[in-house]
Scaffold this motif. Structure first.
Motif, mmCIF file in Angstrom:
data_model
loop_
_atom_site.group_PDB
_atom_site.id
_atom_site.type_symbol
_atom_site.label_atom_id
_atom_site.label_comp_id
_atom_site.label_asym_id
_atom_site.label_seq_id
_atom_site.Cartn_x
_atom_site.Cartn_y
_atom_site.Cartn_z
ATOM 1 N N ALA A 1 0.833 -1.211 0.000
ATOM 2 C CA ALA A 1 0.000 0.000 0.000
ATOM 3 C C ALA A 1 0.864 1.257 0.000
ATOM 4 O O ALA A 1 0.568 2.227 -0.712
ATOM 5 C CB ALA A 1 -0.929 -0.006 1.209
ATOM 6 N N VAL A 2 1.943 1.236 0.768
ATOM 7 C CA VAL A 2 2.844 2.386 0.831
ATOM 8 C C VAL A 2 3.512 2.607 -0.526
ATOM 9 O O VAL A 2 3.572 3.732 -1.027
ATOM 10 C CB VAL A 2 3.905 2.213 1.942
ATOM 11 C CG1 VAL A 2 4.958 3.308 1.881
ATOM 12 C CG2 VAL A 2 3.241 2.177 3.317
ATOM 13 N N ALA A 3 3.992 1.531 -1.143
ATOM 14 C CA ALA A 3 4.651 1.640 -2.441
ATOM 15 C C ALA A 3 3.693 2.190 -3.494
ATOM 16 O O ALA A 3 4.081 3.028 -4.316
ATOM 17 C CB ALA A 3 5.194 0.280 -2.876
ATOM 18 N N GLN A 4 2.449 1.749 -3.450
ATOM 19 C CA GLN A 4 1.442 2.242 -4.404
ATOM 20 C C GLN A 4 1.230 3.742 -4.233
ATOM 21 O O GLN A 4 1.173 4.495 -5.212
ATOM 22 C CB GLN A 4 0.129 1.496 -4.195
ATOM 23 C CG GLN A 4 -0.953 1.877 -5.163
ATOM 24 C CD GLN A 4 -2.233 1.101 -4.899
ATOM 25 O OE1 GLN A 4 -2.541 0.758 -3.764
ATOM 26 N NE2 GLN A 4 -2.972 0.827 -5.958
ATOM 27 N N GLN A 5 1.142 4.197 -2.998
ATOM 28 C CA GLN A 5 0.939 5.621 -2.741
ATOM 29 C C GLN A 5 2.175 6.443 -3.084
ATOM 30 O O GLN A 5 2.075 7.571 -3.567
ATOM 31 C CB GLN A 5 0.508 5.844 -1.288
ATOM 32 C CG GLN A 5 -0.852 5.255 -0.964
ATOM 33 C CD GLN A 5 -1.915 5.746 -1.912
ATOM 34 O OE1 GLN A 5 -2.069 6.938 -2.134
ATOM 35 N NE2 GLN A 5 -2.670 4.818 -2.491
ATOM 36 N N LEU A 6 3.354 5.877 -2.852
ATOM 37 C CA LEU A 6 4.585 6.573 -3.236
ATOM 38 C C LEU A 6 4.665 6.746 -4.752
ATOM 39 O O LEU A 6 5.127 7.782 -5.236
ATOM 40 C CB LEU A 6 5.819 5.811 -2.736
ATOM 41 C CG LEU A 6 6.197 6.054 -1.289
ATOM 42 C CD1 LEU A 6 7.309 5.099 -0.871
ATOM 43 C CD2 LEU A 6 6.611 7.484 -1.058
ATOM 44 N N LEU A 7 4.212 5.749 -5.489
ATOM 45 C CA LEU A 7 4.183 5.868 -6.945
ATOM 46 C C LEU A 7 3.260 7.012 -7.363
ATOM 47 O O LEU A 7 3.597 7.793 -8.257
ATOM 48 C CB LEU A 7 3.730 4.558 -7.592
ATOM 49 C CG LEU A 7 3.625 4.579 -9.117
ATOM 50 C CD1 LEU A 7 4.995 4.849 -9.755
ATOM 51 C CD2 LEU A 7 3.039 3.273 -9.622
ATOM 52 N N ALA A 8 2.130 7.145 -6.701
ATOM 53 C CA ALA A 8 1.195 8.237 -7.015
ATOM 54 C C ALA A 8 1.835 9.591 -6.738
ATOM 55 O O ALA A 8 1.699 10.530 -7.534
ATOM 56 C CB ALA A 8 -0.087 8.074 -6.220
ATOM 57 N N VAL A 9 2.560 9.709 -5.629
ATOM 58 C CA VAL A 9 3.252 10.962 -5.297
ATOM 59 C C VAL A 9 4.323 11.254 -6.340
ATOM 60 O O VAL A 9 4.441 12.380 -6.835
ATOM 61 C CB VAL A 9 3.878 10.897 -3.882
ATOM 62 C CG1 VAL A 9 4.783 12.094 -3.626
ATOM 63 C CG2 VAL A 9 2.797 10.803 -2.823
ATOM 64 N N GLU A 10 5.085 10.240 -6.691
ATOM 65 C CA GLU A 10 6.146 10.399 -7.682
ATOM 66 C C GLU A 10 5.577 10.875 -9.018
ATOM 67 O O GLU A 10 6.121 11.788 -9.644
ATOM 68 C CB GLU A 10 6.861 9.060 -7.857
ATOM 69 C CG GLU A 10 8.036 9.083 -8.774
ATOM 70 C CD GLU A 10 8.710 7.731 -8.890
ATOM 71 O OE1 GLU A 10 9.851 7.715 -9.371
ATOM 72 O OE2 GLU A 10 8.106 6.700 -8.524
ATOM 73 N N LYS A 11 4.478 10.283 -9.458
ATOM 74 C CA LYS A 11 3.858 10.692 -10.724
ATOM 75 C C LYS A 11 3.330 12.120 -10.647
ATOM 76 O O LYS A 11 3.445 12.877 -11.614
ATOM 77 C CB LYS A 11 2.742 9.726 -11.104
ATOM 78 C CG LYS A 11 3.263 8.413 -11.631
ATOM 79 C CD LYS A 11 2.143 7.526 -12.115
ATOM 80 C CE LYS A 11 2.714 6.266 -12.737
ATOM 81 N NZ LYS A 11 1.677 5.481 -13.414
#
Length: 86
Positions: free
Chosen positions: A39-49
């Protein structure tokens, strides 16, 4: 002192970055709360994008509005320099 350099797109870019900042803070809270890594990795990807999209908009706006249409050597050099950030 440097001169203020504002474009019409800057308020929208600022808004995007503030949303990304809030999103990043919530990801930090997720890690602190021990949320699952997936879940954290998924949200970090959203922040990165979100940050990448803001950067791309800023660079494209600069290329559209700040570089001289005549294409002087200075402008070509600046284009090469800013293109590295894409």
């Amino acid at each position: 002192m440097t001169e203020r350099h504002l474009h019409a797109s800057h308020p929208a870019i600022i808004a995007r970055l503030k949303r990304a900042d809030g999103h990043l803070r919530s990801v930090i809270a997720m890690i602190e709360a021990g949320k699952p890594c997936l879940a954290v990795a998924q949200q970090l990807l959203a922040v990165e994008k979100a940050i990448a999209n803001a950067k791309r908009e800023l660079i494209h706006d600069h290329m559209d509005h700040c570089l001289d249409a005549e294409g002087s050597k200075t402008d070509r050099d600046e284009l090469r320099t800013i293109a590295r950030y894409l």
